[in-house]
Design a protein around this motif. Structure first.
Motif, PDB file in Angstrom:
ATOM      1  N   ALA A   1      13.259  66.432  48.552  1.00  0.00           N
ATOM      2  CA  ALA A   1      14.534  65.774  48.826  1.00  0.00           C
ATOM      3  C   ALA A   1      15.415  66.621  49.731  1.00  0.00           C
ATOM      4  CB  ALA A   1      15.256  65.468  47.514  1.00  0.00           C
ATOM      5  N   ALA A   2      15.469  67.935  49.486  1.00  0.00           N
ATOM      6  CA  ALA A   2      16.280  68.819  50.322  1.00  0.00           C
ATOM      7  C   ALA A   2      15.783  68.788  51.756  1.00  0.00           C
ATOM      8  CB  ALA A   2      16.248  70.236  49.768  1.00  0.00           C
ATOM      9  N   ARG A   3      14.473  68.812  51.918  1.00  0.00           N
ATOM     10  CA  ARG A   3      13.892  68.756  53.261  1.00  0.00           C
ATOM     11  C   ARG A   3      14.241  67.424  53.938  1.00  0.00           C
ATOM     12  NH1 ARG A   3       9.040  69.352  51.685  1.00  0.00           N
ATOM     13  NH2 ARG A   3       9.264  71.604  51.426  1.00  0.00           N
ATOM     14  N   PHE A   4      14.163  66.333  53.173  1.00  0.00           N
ATOM     15  CA  PHE A   4      14.489  65.020  53.703  1.00  0.00           C
ATOM     16  C   PHE A   4      15.939  64.959  54.181  1.00  0.00           C
ATOM     17  CE2 PHE A   4      16.545  60.939  52.720  1.00  0.00           C
ATOM     18  CZ  PHE A   4      15.851  60.094  53.576  1.00  0.00           C
ATOM     19  N   VAL A   5      16.857  65.436  53.340  1.00  0.00           N
ATOM     20  CA  VAL A   5      18.275  65.393  53.706  1.00  0.00           C
ATOM     21  C   VAL A   5      18.542  66.266  54.926  1.00  0.00           C
ATOM     22  CG1 VAL A   5      20.615  65.937  52.915  1.00  0.00           C
ATOM     23  CG2 VAL A   5      19.004  64.813  51.363  1.00  0.00           C
ATOM     24  N   ALA A   6      17.932  67.432  54.975  1.00  0.00           N
ATOM     25  CA  ALA A   6      18.118  68.313  56.135  1.00  0.00           C
ATOM     26  C   ALA A   6      17.619  67.635  57.405  1.00  0.00           C
ATOM     27  CB  ALA A   6      17.400  69.639  55.914  1.00  0.00           C
TER      28      ALA A   6
ATOM     29  N   SER B   1      27.283  61.974  53.943  1.00  0.00           N
ATOM     30  CA  SER B   1      26.846  62.936  52.933  1.00  0.00           C
ATOM     31  C   SER B   1      25.773  62.285  52.055  1.00  0.00           C
ATOM     32  CB  SER B   1      28.028  63.384  52.071  1.00  0.00           C
ATOM     33  OG  SER B   1      28.970  64.106  52.846  1.00  0.00           O
ATOM     34  N   PHE B   2      25.044  63.116  51.317  1.00  0.00           N
ATOM     35  CA  PHE B   2      23.962  62.631  50.465  1.00  0.00           C
ATOM     36  C   PHE B   2      24.118  63.172  49.045  1.00  0.00           C
ATOM     37  CE2 PHE B   2      22.190  61.913  54.591  1.00  0.00           C
ATOM     38  CZ  PHE B   2      21.256  60.889  54.447  1.00  0.00           C
ATOM     39  N   LEU B   3      23.690  62.360  48.078  1.00  0.00           N
ATOM     40  CA  LEU B   3      23.581  62.789  46.683  1.00  0.00           C
ATOM     41  C   LEU B   3      22.110  62.800  46.302  1.00  0.00           C
ATOM     42  CD1 LEU B   3      24.574  63.411  43.788  1.00  0.00           C
ATOM     43  CD2 LEU B   3      24.773  60.926  43.439  1.00  0.00           C
ATOM     44  N   THR B   4      21.636  63.939  45.803  1.00  0.00           N
ATOM     45  CA  THR B   4      20.277  64.083  45.273  1.00  0.00           C
ATOM     46  C   THR B   4      20.396  64.376  43.785  1.00  0.00           C
ATOM     47  OG1 THR B   4      19.414  64.945  47.362  1.00  0.00           O
ATOM     48  CG2 THR B   4      18.153  65.434  45.371  1.00  0.00           C
ATOM     49  N   LEU B   5      19.662  63.624  42.964  1.00  0.00           N
ATOM     50  CA  LEU B   5      19.869  63.705  41.522  1.00  0.00           C
ATOM     51  C   LEU B   5      18.554  63.479  40.786  1.00  0.00           C
ATOM     52  CD1 LEU B   5      22.852  62.022  39.712  1.00  0.00           C
ATOM     53  CD2 LEU B   5      20.543  61.543  38.899  1.00  0.00           C
TER      54      LEU B   5
ATOM     55  N   LEU C   1      32.275  75.521  53.160  1.00  0.00           N
ATOM     56  CA  LEU C   1      31.694  74.374  53.838  1.00  0.00           C
ATOM     57  C   LEU C   1      32.786  73.598  54.562  1.00  0.00           C
ATOM     58  CD1 LEU C   1      29.384  73.036  50.961  1.00  0.00           C
ATOM     59  CD2 LEU C   1      28.787  74.669  52.766  1.00  0.00           C
ATOM     60  N   ASP C   2      32.419  72.931  55.630  1.00  0.00           N
ATOM     61  CA  ASP C   2      33.352  72.090  56.372  1.00  0.00           C
ATOM     62  C   ASP C   2      33.250  70.681  55.810  1.00  0.00           C
ATOM     63  OD1 ASP C   2      34.799  70.571  58.138  1.00  0.00           O
ATOM     64  OD2 ASP C   2      33.669  71.161  59.926  1.00  0.00           O
ATOM     65  N   LEU C   3      34.210  70.293  54.991  1.00  0.00           N
ATOM     66  CA  LEU C   3      34.133  69.009  54.313  1.00  0.00           C
ATOM     67  C   LEU C   3      34.555  67.839  55.193  1.00  0.00           C
ATOM     68  CD1 LEU C   3      35.209  69.765  50.634  1.00  0.00           C
ATOM     69  CD2 LEU C   3      33.030  70.089  51.798  1.00  0.00           C
ATOM     70  N   THR C   4      34.749  68.108  56.477  1.00  0.00           N
ATOM     71  CA  THR C   4      34.917  67.001  57.416  1.00  0.00           C
ATOM     72  C   THR C   4      33.567  66.560  57.973  1.00  0.00           C
ATOM     73  OG1 THR C   4      35.193  68.386  59.402  1.00  0.00           O
ATOM     74  CG2 THR C   4      37.166  67.925  58.078  1.00  0.00           C
ATOM     75  N   ARG C   5      32.512  67.321  57.652  1.00  0.00           N
ATOM     76  CA  ARG C   5      31.159  66.977  58.088  1.00  0.00           C
ATOM     77  C   ARG C   5      30.276  66.732  56.868  1.00  0.00           C
ATOM     78  NH1 ARG C   5      28.025  70.145  60.269  1.00  0.00           N
ATOM     79  NH2 ARG C   5      28.885  72.179  59.697  1.00  0.00           N
ATOM     80  N   PRO C   6      29.179  65.977  57.014  1.00  0.00           N
ATOM     81  CA  PRO C   6      28.344  65.620  55.867  1.00  0.00           C
ATOM     82  C   PRO C   6      27.821  66.821  55.087  1.00  0.00           C
ATOM     83  CG  PRO C   6      27.780  64.247  57.748  1.00  0.00           C
ATOM     84  CD  PRO C   6      28.732  65.292  58.257  1.00  0.00           C
ATOM     85  N   VAL C   7      27.730  66.621  53.773  1.00  0.00           N
ATOM     86  CA  VAL C   7      27.252  67.641  52.837  1.00  0.00           C
ATOM     87  C   VAL C   7      26.170  67.016  51.966  1.00  0.00           C
ATOM     88  CG1 VAL C   7      27.880  69.094  50.861  1.00  0.00           C
ATOM     89  CG2 VAL C   7      29.467  68.846  52.783  1.00  0.00           C
ATOM     90  N   GLY C   8      25.144  67.784  51.662  1.00  0.00           N
ATOM     91  CA  GLY C   8      24.141  67.351  50.708  1.00  0.00           C
ATOM     92  C   GLY C   8      24.478  67.885  49.325  1.00  0.00           C
ATOM     93  N   LEU C   9      24.858  67.002  48.405  1.00  0.00           N
ATOM     94  CA  LEU C   9      25.195  67.386  47.033  1.00  0.00           C
ATOM     95  C   LEU C   9      23.942  67.255  46.171  1.00  0.00           C
ATOM     96  CD1 LEU C   9      27.157  68.029  44.685  1.00  0.00           C
ATOM     97  CD2 LEU C   9      27.678  65.569  44.599  1.00  0.00           C
ATOM     98  N   SER C  10      23.575  68.325  45.492  1.00  0.00           N
ATOM     99  CA  SER C  10      22.352  68.351  44.690  1.00  0.00           C
ATOM    100  C   SER C  10      22.684  68.579  43.225  1.00  0.00           C
ATOM    101  CB  SER C  10      21.427  69.468  45.214  1.00  0.00           C
ATOM    102  OG  SER C  10      20.218  69.500  44.499  1.00  0.00           O
TER     103      SER C  10
ATOM    104  N   VAL D   1      21.816  66.867  58.133  1.00  0.00           N
ATOM    105  CA  VAL D   1      22.782  67.549  57.274  1.00  0.00           C
ATOM    106  C   VAL D   1      22.468  69.043  57.262  1.00  0.00           C
ATOM    107  CG1 VAL D   1      23.676  67.758  54.917  1.00  0.00           C
ATOM    108  CG2 VAL D   1      23.106  65.498  55.848  1.00  0.00           C
ATOM    109  N   ASP D   2      23.488  69.859  57.512  1.00  0.00           N
ATOM    110  CA  ASP D   2      23.267  71.311  57.550  1.00  0.00           C
ATOM    111  C   ASP D   2      24.194  72.067  56.593  1.00  0.00           C
ATOM    112  OD1 ASP D   2      25.695  71.062  58.833  1.00  0.00           O
ATOM    113  OD2 ASP D   2      25.076  72.074  60.681  1.00  0.00           O
ATOM    114  N   GLN D   3      24.753  71.332  55.599  1.00  0.00           N
ATOM    115  CA  GLN D   3      25.602  71.939  54.572  1.00  0.00           C
ATOM    116  C   GLN D   3      25.190  71.364  53.216  1.00  0.00           C
ATOM    117  OE1 GLN D   3      29.942  72.591  56.187  1.00  0.00           O
ATOM    118  NE2 GLN D   3      29.474  70.431  56.323  1.00  0.00           N
TER     119      GLN D   3
END
Length: 266
Positions: free
Chosen positions: A63-68, A185-189, A147-156, A72-74
């Motif tokens: 999942a992390a690889r997919f989001v990257a 941004s993405f949520l991985t759960l 992190l720059d929260l004006t740009r997408p973040v991957g939340l795990s 997404v770089d944060q």
């Protein structure tokens, strides 16, 4: 950089801890006899527990690889646990060497491994916070510093929410973590599923965790899907861990009682 707020000398070695039991399931070395004893009790009740732990871990990596790869770089990884390589930052920095990762966990033994968690590529950046997911505002404020929260973040949130009871409002916690994150941004759960365990077996497993002072909750498929409300689920949706975009080199390929999913914030 670390912001621990806790002295590792205060680690309680008299009670089993879920993160250290998880380390035992993954054949790690960073646990105490009390953790091994509790983990072995779970193994006797659920002989596939090690495979489930590995399936969960391998899902995180895919999942992390997919989001990257979505650009997404944060990343914000809450409930980091004891490092088992490859860690999330190692996975995403293979895709994007400049990726930044903030780790947060409330187990003081993880502090002993902060150096490993913080060792990434020269171009990237990693940071660690000693914090509890039940205080999501603190995690968000710390993330803002790195992190720059004006740009997408991957939340795990991997194998974390079963340790948040209904009374502690797990859905509200996820919303609090997601709300400051921008579109894209993405949520991985991942989360254990009620339909995937025999009730009497789970009751006995739960008793092992309760003896260590940890309440554990499984949730239904619908309950896990609810965490993604308002988000765009990525294919194949919320499925068992080994069914999510399987790869040929997976260590575990059999069905495991863990629901997983990845979704994009529109």
């Amino acid at each position: 950089m670390t912001d621990t707020g806790f002295s590792p000398e205060r680690i309680d070695t008299g009670k089993p801890h879920s993160a250290r039991m998880y380390d035992w399931f993954l054949d790690g070395k960073d646990h105490y006899p009390v953790d091994a004893e509790a983990a072995e009790a779970v193994l006797r009740l659920f002989p596939d527990v090690k495979d489930s732990a590995w399936a969960n871990r391998e899902f995180m990596q895919r999942a992390a690889r997919f989001v990257a790869r979505q650009g997404v770089d944060q990343f914000l990884d809450v409930g980091t646990g004891i490092p088992t390589e490859p860690n999330l930052h190692q996975v995403v920095q293979e895709v994007t060497p400049s990726a930044r990762v903030v780790y947060a966990d409330n187990d003081p033994i993880v502090l002993r491994h902060a150096e490993a968690l913080l060792r990434g590529t020269p171009e990237g950046r990693t940071a660690y916070l000693h914090a509890d997911v039940r205080e999501p505002e603190q995690i968000v404020e710390y993330a803002r510093e790195h992190l720059d929260l004006t740009r997408p973040v991957g939340l795990s949130l991997i194998a974390l929410l079963p340790f948040v009871t209904d009374e502690q409002d797990p859905y509200g916690i996820v919303r609090t973590l997601l709300d400051p994150l921008p579109s894209g941004s993405f949520l991985t759960l991942s989360h254990g599923g009620t339909e995937l365990f025999e009730p009497e077996v789970w009751e006995r497993i739960d008793a092992v965790y309760r003896a260590g002072g940890t309440a554990v909750r499984l949730r239904s498929h619908a309950g896990v899907v609810r965490f993604f409300d308002g988000l765009e689920l990525c294919e194949p949706g919320v499925v068992q861990a080994t069914h999510w975009r399987p790869e040929p080199d997976m260590r575990v390929r059999t069905d495991q009682p863990v629901y997983v999913g990845v979704a994009r914030k529109p």
